[in-house]
Design an enzyme around this catalytic site. Structure first.
Site, PDB file in Angstrom:
ATOM      1  CG  HIS A   2      -1.740   1.258   1.347  1.00  0.00           C
ATOM      2  ND1 HIS A   2      -2.619   1.735   0.391  1.00  0.00           N
ATOM      3  CD2 HIS A   2      -1.749   2.182   2.349  1.00  0.00           C
ATOM      4  CE1 HIS A   2      -3.146   2.876   0.802  1.00  0.00           C
ATOM      5  NE2 HIS A   2      -2.621   3.171   1.982  1.00  0.00           N
ATOM      6  CG  HIS A  42       0.574   6.960   4.350  1.00  0.00           C
ATOM      7  ND1 HIS A  42       1.142   6.167   3.379  1.00  0.00           N
ATOM      8  CD2 HIS A  42      -0.718   6.553   4.454  1.00  0.00           C
ATOM      9  CE1 HIS A  42       0.234   5.329   2.911  1.00  0.00           C
ATOM     10  NE2 HIS A  42      -0.908   5.544   3.549  1.00  0.00           N
ATOM     11  CD  GLU A  46      -4.510   5.593  10.560  1.00  0.00           C
ATOM     12  OE1 GLU A  46      -5.481   4.918  10.153  1.00  0.00           O
ATOM     13  OE2 GLU A  46      -4.119   6.632  10.016  1.00  0.00           O
ATOM     14  CG  ASP A  47      -2.673   1.145  10.226  1.00  0.00           C
ATOM     15  OD1 ASP A  47      -3.648   1.339  10.976  1.00  0.00           O
ATOM     16  OD2 ASP A  47      -2.687   1.392   9.010  1.00  0.00           O
ATOM     17  CG  ASP A  74      -4.370   6.502   2.162  1.00  0.00           C
ATOM     18  OD1 ASP A  74      -3.766   5.480   2.495  1.00  0.00           O
ATOM     19  OD2 ASP A  74      -5.477   6.835   2.644  1.00  0.00           O
ATOM     20  CG  ASP A 107     -19.688  15.503 -22.959  1.00  0.00           C
ATOM     21  OD1 ASP A 107     -20.710  14.790 -22.916  1.00  0.00           O
ATOM     22  OD2 ASP A 107     -19.246  16.115 -21.977  1.00  0.00           O
TER      23      ASP A 107
END
Length: 719
Positions: A47, A71, A75-76, A142, A263
């Site tokens: 990821h 990133h 958090e994880d 992300d 279009d």
């Protein structure tokens, strides 16, 4: 994806980036994520690699790629932000902190709590974005990879993330001018949010696309030939197929008639200079007849997100309609990649944030932060998210003052929104508005390019009715603030008057005549200690009188209205006839003594310089003496037409009734009764609704809105 393939891509577009530092960040993330797997079953490290790979197509610095790889670490995993700062520096930790969500409450969240949680995370991210706009760019990368790998999640979570993507993140990409990313986010979310509509749209697209591509190829050859004849040789001409979700939105407006979509495949013509753009436009119009109303100059007046291009639709070869988009190479890059195309970072400059962005983007981000402060962090999550969709991410329009100053407003904004955006005092003392030189109602919907003049009066003050059509939270909050600043006794009297007025219309009663138990239940329901507190909340705009009455009588009791006093030419005090001036009921009106108009007379209005509008009979001789342009059409307020029953037939799906009820409620229509039956054989649902309708225009508007709901097949009025 591997770290080596990522570094090769970074080196191509960001040769100044430190490959050793990026590899170190990768190894750190790999160690910290350890054996973690994503719901799809792949290693978690894939990821952050994909997020960094998306950013690698642009010229970013080392810290940006390091932050992209790290990133999710704070958090994880158990890694602290302090550890990241010590290892990789303050610039990296600034970005990672802005991307790290709040810690979830263990045990899961209710729907309301989940909205509050999402709202708080968005607030946090936007504040970090003001410090460094790369925060939101990493977040969008992300989200793109998350929506591409959604199949590993439970269906309910897939749908929630898809909705959030279409309602928040795709519009955010659009606001940053990143057209290609916006289209990708929407198309990946589309099948999870509206699976049936996706299949239907995809089938129509595949049915038509090959024919369109062949036709466009033919047109491209003819256009290239005509441009070459005029000396335009350094030109790039290519076709662009419409994104599926964008096609779906257009198909809904045209009853799924794909022949009305001109279009589906547009022709883009890329030239060297701005004068070349206009020269190409002239050549196209010289050879193929343009459709009036479909020529748009976004070079002279760019869109709010910075998009620049010339658009025109013409009757092309074989009589088919063709859309052309004409722009320079720089404009094309900006249209596809937005702020990322503008990115200019210099290692030699070493700015504090490590990045620079265009001034107009920084201005927008600062406006976003100011908007957050104005609506306050006390707003519940649901209201914050709804305001975000309207104030920040709804399609934008440009509106001009009489002197040519430009204001950027959400689509659907009213003159009241415009007035409060110009200045609070102008909003507070707004009496009337002119759009393109014509007096118009304050609830009119502004269009792109409108020139708006607000007519003010020191004696004029806001009306609570404005809350019904003020679209922006800025205007709504300033209206409420004005009423909150009134003296409490004034608010008590105003609230009492508003509630009694509604009670008189609906039940021919007043608050004093209600049984005590109903009053006590109402005070408890709305968390007020006394009836005076309830009146104050009504006056300040926190509660609506209609909603209180609906609670008191539980809607089913509102079966019979008392229209006698409602349609009298005079109100209860016997002072003010009910008239509309060019559709405006809020304009101060008074009645000419020379002709004494009555309810059955055709009428006109004379707009005075300071006192509002004087109502005359249409044949009054005095009107001929008035200055031209100050006499406008007027009419008596349309009469209430009572209860109407409609039947809606639509494809059976979850959330059907909720969508219908929500659409009706948004039009301020009272529902008296609703019944639902399912036709299993036809796989359809039939909803029958009995409503209280004020006038025929309200009914037609409502029926048109219901027809736009996904899956609606038929809407008809029942006798």
């Amino acid at each position: 994806m591997t770290i080596d393939s990522l570094l090769r891509k970074i080196k191509k577009n960001s040769p100044q980036a430190d490959a050793a530092k990026i590899r170190e960040a990768y190894n750190f993330a790999l160690t910290r994520h350890g054996e973690q797997l994503r719901k799809t079953g792949e290693a978690y490290i894939q990821h952050p690699l994909y997020v960094a790979s998306f950013l690698a197509q642009f010229n970013f610095n080392t810290a940006t790629f390091v932050a992209a790889l790290l990133h999710d670490v704070a958090e994880d995993t158990s890694t602290k932000l302090e550890t990241i700062e010590k290892r990789f520096g303050s610039e990296v930790v600034l970005l990672v902190r802005g991307l790290t969500k709040l810690k979830k409450i263990k045990g899961g969240l209710s729907d309301a709590s989940l909205q509050d949680y999402s709202a708080e995370n968005l607030r946090k991210m936007f504040l970090a974005t003001a410090a460094d706009i790369r925060v939101v760019l990493i977040k969008l990368a992300d989200r793109l990879h998350n929506i591409q790998t959604l199949t590993g999640l439970l269906p309910t979570k897939r749908k929630r993330i898809a909705r959030e993507t279409i309602e928040i993140y795709a519009p955010l990409a659009n606001r940053l001018g990143m057209g290609e990313l916006k289209g990708q986010l929407e198309d990946y979310a589309f099948p999870f949010l509206y699976p049936r509509a996706y299949q239907r749209t995809k089938a129509l697209y595949e049915q038509e696309i090959e024919k369109k591509k062949k036709y466009v190829g033919k047109v491209k050859r003819q256009v290239a030939s005509k441009l070459a004849e005029e000396g335009m040789k350094q030109v790039d001409i290519h076709g662009r197929a419409k994104y599926l979700y964008s096609l779906y939105k257009k198909l809904r407006r045209h009853d799924y008639d794909i022949n009305e979509i001109y279009d589906l495949v547009a022709i883009r013509i890329i030239v060297q200079t701005v004068p070349d753009c206009y020269k190409v436009l002239g050549i196209i119009h010289k050879n193929w007849k343009p459709l009036l109303g479909r020529i748009k100059d976004y070079i002279a007046v760019p869109k709010a997100n910075g998009y620049r291009s010339l658009h025109t639709s013409t009757i092309g070869p074989d009589g088919e309609v063709v859309e052309f988009q004409i722009r320079t190479a720089d404009m094309h890059e900006e249209a596809e990649y937005g702020i990322a195309a503008h990115w200019h970072y210099s290692e030699k400059e070493k700015p504090r944030t490590g990045s620079k962005a265009p001034a107009d983007v920084i201005k927008w981000v600062n406006q976003l932060v100011k908007w957050q402060q104005e609506i306050t962090t006390k707003e519940p999550g649901e209201k914050y998210l709804e305001s975000l969709k309207i104030d920040i991410f709804k399609d934008r329009i440009f509106v001009f003052t009489p002197r040519g100053q430009v204001y950027d407003l959400p689509e659907g904004a009213s003159p009241i929104d415009f007035a409060f955006h110009v200045h609070t005092d102008i909003g507070n003392h707004c009496r009337a508005a002119k759009i393109n030189g014509k007096l118009t109602s304050l609830d009119s919907e502004l269009k792109n390019g409108d020139r708006v003049e607000i007519i003010t009066d020191d004696k004029a003050t806001p009306s609570l009715d404005w809350l019904d059509f003020a679209k922006t939270s800025v205007a709504q909050n300033k209206i409420k603030k004005w009423f909150k600043n009134l003296d409490r006794q004034q608010n008590i009297e105003l609230g009492r008057r508003l509630l009694n007025s509604q009670l008189l219309q609906l039940k021919n009663k007043n608050i004093e005549s209600l049984p005590r138990h109903k009053v006590d239940a109402t005070l408890k329901k709305y968390n007020t200690n006394t009836i005076e507190d309830l009146f104050v909340k009504i006056a300040e705009g926190d509660l609506r009188a209609k909603n209180i009455i609906k609670y008191i009588y539980r809607e089913q009791d509102l079966l019979h209205t008392t229209p006698t006093s409602r349609f009298s030419i005079f109100n209860q005090a016997g002072q003010k006839p009910i008239a509309r001036v060019q559709g405006e009921s809020g304009l101060l009106t008074f009645y000419a003594k020379c002709c004494h108009p009555t309810i059955n007379d055709p009428i006109k209005a004379h707009i005075t310089r300071s006192r509002g509008a004087r109502i005359h009979r249409a044949d009054c001789p005095e009107l001929k003496k008035k200055k031209r342009g100050r006499v406008v059409n007027a009419s008596w307020k349309e009469k209430y037409i009572g209860q109407v029953k409609i039947e809606i037939e639509m494809a059976d799906r979850v959330g059907l009734l909720k969508d219908v009820i929500q659409t009706v409620s948004q039009k301020n229509v009272n529902i008296v009764d609703s019944r639902t039956r399912v036709n299993v054989r036809a796989d359809t649902t039939v909803i029958t609704i009995t409503m209280e309708i004020k006038n025929i225009d309200q009914l037609f508007t409502l029926l048109n809105e219901i027809r736009k709901i996904e899956g609606v097949k038929k809407v008809r009025r029942r006798n």
